[in-house]
Design a protein around this motif. Structure first.
Motif, PDB file in Angstrom:
ATOM      1  N   CYS A 183       0.829  -1.204   0.000  1.00 14.09           N
ATOM      2  CA  CYS A 183       0.000   0.000   0.000  1.00 14.09           C
ATOM      3  C   CYS A 183       0.864   1.256   0.000  1.00 14.09           C
ATOM      4  N   ALA A 184       1.932   1.256   0.774  1.00 17.18           N
ATOM      5  CA  ALA A 184       2.814   2.422   0.802  1.00 17.18           C
ATOM      6  C   ALA A 184       3.458   2.645  -0.559  1.00 17.18           C
ATOM      7  N   LYS A 185       3.883   1.567  -1.194  1.00 16.84           N
ATOM      8  CA  LYS A 185       4.540   1.674  -2.506  1.00 16.84           C
ATOM      9  C   LYS A 185       3.612   2.285  -3.546  1.00 16.84           C
ATOM     10  N   HIS A 186       2.315   1.986  -3.443  1.00 18.93           N
ATOM     11  CA  HIS A 186       1.364   2.461  -4.445  1.00 18.93           C
ATOM     12  C   HIS A 186       0.573   3.689  -3.984  1.00 18.93           C
ATOM     13  N   GLY A 187       0.928   4.242  -2.822  1.00 15.94           N
ATOM     14  CA  GLY A 187       0.268   5.460  -2.357  1.00 15.94           C
ATOM     15  C   GLY A 187      -1.158   5.254  -1.878  1.00 15.94           C
ATOM     16  N   THR A 188      -1.465   4.068  -1.388  1.00 17.87           N
ATOM     17  CA  THR A 188      -2.808   3.742  -0.896  1.00 17.87           C
ATOM     18  C   THR A 188      -2.846   3.850   0.620  1.00 17.87           C
ATOM     19  N   VAL A 189      -3.715   4.697   1.145  1.00 22.34           N
ATOM     20  CA  VAL A 189      -3.859   4.855   2.597  1.00 22.34           C
ATOM     21  C   VAL A 189      -4.701   3.693   3.133  1.00 22.34           C
ATOM     22  N   VAL A 190      -4.285   3.124   4.258  1.00 18.60           N
ATOM     23  CA  VAL A 190      -5.005   2.007   4.862  1.00 18.60           C
ATOM     24  C   VAL A 190      -5.871   2.515   6.010  1.00 18.60           C
ATOM     25  N   ILE A 191      -7.160   2.229   5.922  1.00 19.91           N
ATOM     26  CA  ILE A 191      -8.083   2.483   7.033  1.00 19.91           C
ATOM     27  C   ILE A 191      -8.316   1.137   7.709  1.00 19.91           C
ATOM     28  N   GLU A 192      -7.749   0.983   8.885  1.00 14.15           N
ATOM     29  CA  GLU A 192      -7.820  -0.313   9.585  1.00 14.15           C
ATOM     30  C   GLU A 192      -9.015  -0.333  10.538  1.00 14.15           C
ATOM     31  N   ASP A 193      -9.885  -1.307  10.342  1.00 15.31           N
ATOM     32  CA  ASP A 193     -10.992  -1.556  11.269  1.00 15.31           C
ATOM     33  C   ASP A 193     -10.530  -2.661  12.218  1.00 15.31           C
ATOM     34  N   ASP A 194     -10.115  -2.263  13.417  1.00 15.21           N
ATOM     35  CA  ASP A 194      -9.572  -3.225  14.388  1.00 15.21           C
ATOM     36  C   ASP A 194     -10.558  -3.464  15.522  1.00 15.21           C
ATOM     37  N   ILE A 195     -11.833  -3.477  15.201  1.00 17.34           N
ATOM     38  CA  ILE A 195     -12.869  -3.544  16.227  1.00 17.34           C
ATOM     39  C   ILE A 195     -12.887  -4.893  16.951  1.00 17.34           C
ATOM     40  N   TYR A 196     -12.350  -5.949  16.322  1.00 19.10           N
ATOM     41  CA  TYR A 196     -12.371  -7.278  16.938  1.00 19.10           C
ATOM     42  C   TYR A 196     -11.015  -7.699  17.501  1.00 19.10           C
ATOM     43  N   GLY A 197     -10.019  -6.827  17.418  1.00 14.99           N
ATOM     44  CA  GLY A 197      -8.675  -7.219  17.825  1.00 14.99           C
ATOM     45  C   GLY A 197      -8.566  -7.680  19.265  1.00 14.99           C
ATOM     46  N   GLU A 198      -9.401  -7.121  20.165  1.00 11.42           N
ATOM     47  CA  GLU A 198      -9.340  -7.505  21.584  1.00 11.42           C
ATOM     48  C   GLU A 198      -9.986  -8.864  21.848  1.00 11.42           C
ATOM     49  N   LEU A 199     -10.623  -9.463  20.838  1.00 12.16           N
ATOM     50  CA  LEU A 199     -11.400 -10.689  21.062  1.00 12.16           C
ATOM     51  C   LEU A 199     -10.702 -11.933  20.525  1.00 12.16           C
ATOM     52  N   ALA A 200      -9.395 -12.023  20.746  1.00  9.20           N
ATOM     53  CA  ALA A 200      -8.664 -13.245  20.388  1.00  9.20           C
ATOM     54  C   ALA A 200      -8.993 -14.323  21.402  1.00  9.20           C
ATOM     55  N   TRP A 201      -9.575 -15.425  20.932  1.00 11.52           N
ATOM     56  CA  TRP A 201     -10.032 -16.453  21.866  1.00 11.52           C
ATOM     57  C   TRP A 201      -8.874 -17.105  22.623  1.00 11.52           C
ATOM     58  N   SER A 202      -7.685 -17.074  22.046  1.00 14.82           N
ATOM     59  CA  SER A 202      -6.522 -17.635  22.732  1.00 14.82           C
ATOM     60  C   SER A 202      -6.060 -16.750  23.871  1.00 14.82           C
ATOM     61  N   GLY A 203      -6.515 -15.484  23.869  1.00 16.02           N
ATOM     62  CA  GLY A 203      -6.036 -14.518  24.861  1.00 16.02           C
ATOM     63  C   GLY A 203      -4.831 -13.739  24.390  1.00 16.02           C
ATOM     64  N   GLN A 204      -4.237 -14.146  23.245  1.00 18.22           N
ATOM     65  CA  GLN A 204      -3.073 -13.459  22.697  1.00 18.22           C
ATOM     66  C   GLN A 204      -3.542 -12.414  21.700  1.00 18.22           C
ATOM     67  N   ARG A 205      -3.622 -11.166  22.113  1.00 17.30           N
ATOM     68  CA  ARG A 205      -4.146 -10.099  21.288  1.00 17.30           C
ATOM     69  C   ARG A 205      -3.235  -9.878  20.069  1.00 17.30           C
ATOM     70  N   PRO A 206      -3.735 -10.019  18.844  1.00 17.61           N
ATOM     71  CA  PRO A 206      -2.890  -9.788  17.671  1.00 17.61           C
ATOM     72  C   PRO A 206      -2.580  -8.308  17.494  1.00 17.61           C
ATOM     73  N   SER A 207      -1.474  -8.040  16.853  1.00 18.23           N
ATOM     74  CA  SER A 207      -1.047  -6.655  16.662  1.00 18.23           C
ATOM     75  C   SER A 207      -1.927  -5.951  15.646  1.00 18.23           C
TER      76      SER A 207
END
Length: 468
Positions: free
Chosen positions: A268-292
């Motif tokens: 995305c950086a190489k092609h000039g595309t801005v990333v809008i990250e929807d991280d609304i579920y990031g806290e809900l890792a069932w293993s307990g290990q929150r992904p980055s």
């Protein structure tokens, strides 16, 4: 043969012979120890061995259960649309009609049930905020939001290795307003936006409202965003922004690996595309290990991060945010011209709650419950739905994605289920042109109950009628 191996073999035979049936609770550790004249530690060792073999599954606070046959994962299918185009999906209107109904078992709603959320603590926080800060609670909030809450959100990012300053956080009415503000700030009508397929229907509605064109990149069950295809699409098209859900995509529940997150950010950086990250579920890792979040790997300042407490604490308070990076000033202006500012009382109450309570302790309970719900639903689908039904195996989030056998129609099943008071989300809602007609999404945010078990049996019977 060691004692635990003898017990494991005895239980293995009982499972094979059907004495212990799929989905049935195993004898407790105490019962196994007493019945076989062994120590509790030996009984635990036997159960752990069966768990490693995939014959049993542990449920928090409930014991071990015989694992039911697991449905195959959904088939991977490329999107029909390979060039940018407008969102053209009349079924998206049905979402609004269904959300207005309060008489449904809400298997269509990807939010935790109120019983799974800390309602008394949040109610106390609202009361304290109104009592001790009534002037601020009843006044306009600053367009960027109250500083105390922004500081708490910045701390959560710091805990997962993402550097986010409170000064670049803007409080919004949920994550959808955050995504909409970002799109409105970055794009103009006719611009091309990259989205996953399948993806959350709210994103498609936001894109359609702004008269943007979409380009769809596959999200693969169990793998996440197809980064090789993403690179190809960016090479072939000028894409202004990409709206991505790398952590437990809605509806698949797929998790994009850290290596692929870094690769897609480089593309995305190489092609000039801005990333809008929807991280609304990031806290809900069932293993307990929150992904980055993607923000952790952003080396070019090309990520706008969006989040919300709607899936973890209180959907109705509508407290979300975005971290605006270089676009913060423009986003604050867009927020002011849109709604002036988000409501003060929910912000103050949320900041109060986060200061007084251990959010991680609540999240541990919530994650365990969601994982348990999903396992029980998997087992019910394997037992009661027609042969050939496929189901995703998410590692977190709130969604199960089902693919019906040949001849199955997710929209027809959705309509029949409504007659029985059951809400579902047909697969056609999750693409720009109504793909995934043989799929549907179910929420695992409801506590397991007899009513839920009966509903899944009913849905299975309705699905079976389609293949008769």
């Amino acid at each position: 043969m060691l004692l635990y191996e003898r017990l494991a073999e005895s239980l293995r035979v009982q499972i094979a012979q059907g004495v212990l049936r799929a989905g049935e609770r195993m004898p407790s550790i105490r019962q196994l120890a007493h019945g076989h004249g062994i120590s509790a530690a030996t009984a635990v060792q036997a159960c752990l061995q069966l768990e490693r073999e995939g014959l049993v599954v542990a449920r928090p606070r409930s014991g071990y259960f015989v694992r039911a046959a697991t449905p195959l994962p959904p088939a991977i299918r490329p999107p029909r649309r390979r060039v940018p185009g407008s969102v053209s999906n009349p079924a998206l209107q049905d979402v609004l009609d269904m959300l207005a109904r309060s008489d449904l078992l809400p298997l269509h709603s990807a939010t935790p049930a109120p019983a799974l959320l800390p309602q008394p603590a949040l109610a106390a926080a609202l009361t304290r905020s109104l009592r001790h800060s009534s002037a601020a609670a009843l006044d306009y909030a600053p367009p960027q939001g109250h500083l105390a809450l922004r500081q708490q959100i910045a701390k959560r990012y710091a805990q997962v290795g993402a550097a986010v300053a409170p000064d670049e956080i803007i409080i919004t009415a949920g994550a959808m307003e955050a995504i909409s503000l970002a799109l409105r700030t970055l794009t103009a009508p006719g611009d091309v936006v990259l989205v996953e397929t399948p993806t959350y229907h709210g994103i498609l509605q936001a894109v359609a409202a702004l008269r943007l064109k979409v380009l769809e990149v596959p999200n693969l069950p169990g793998q996440g965003i197809d980064v090789a295809r993403l690179e190809q699409l960016l090479q072939q098209n000028t894409v202004r922004a990409a709206v991505l859900i790398p952590n437990f995509n809605n509806p698949l529940g797929s998790l994009t690996s850290d290596a692929n997150k870094q690769s897609l950010l480089e593309s995305c950086a190489k092609h000039g595309t801005v990333v809008i990250e929807d991280d609304i579920y990031g806290e809900l890792a069932w293993s307990g290990q929150r992904p980055s979040p993607l923000r952790r790997w952003d080396r070019h300042g090309m990520v706008i991060s969006c989040g919300s407490f709607s899936k973890t604490l209180a959907p109705g308070l509508r407290v979300g945010w975005l971290a605006g990076s270089a676009w913060t000033d423009a986003l604050v202006r867009a927020k002011y011209f849109s709604t002036v500012g988000s409501a003060s009382l929910p912000q103050l109450a949320m900041a109060d709650y986060l200061q007084r309570h251990d959010l991680e302790r609540h999240l541990r309970r919530l994650r365990r419950t969601l994982a348990d719900n999903a396992q029980r639903m998997h087992e019910a689908i394997a037992r009661h739905w027609p042969q050939g039904t496929r189901a995703s195996e998410p590692q977190g989030g709130l969604s199960l994605w089902l693919q019906l056998p040949a001849g199955g129609n997710g929209y027809a099943l959705f309509e029949e289920a409504l007659k029985d008071g059951i809400g579902t989300s047909p697969g056609v809602l999750f693409s720009s042109r109504g793909d995934y007609a043989d799929c549907l999404r179910l929420s695992c945010g409801l506590p397991w109950s007899g009513r839920l078990d009966i509903a899944l049996r009913k849905l299975g019977r309705l699905a079976a009628r389609q293949s008769e």
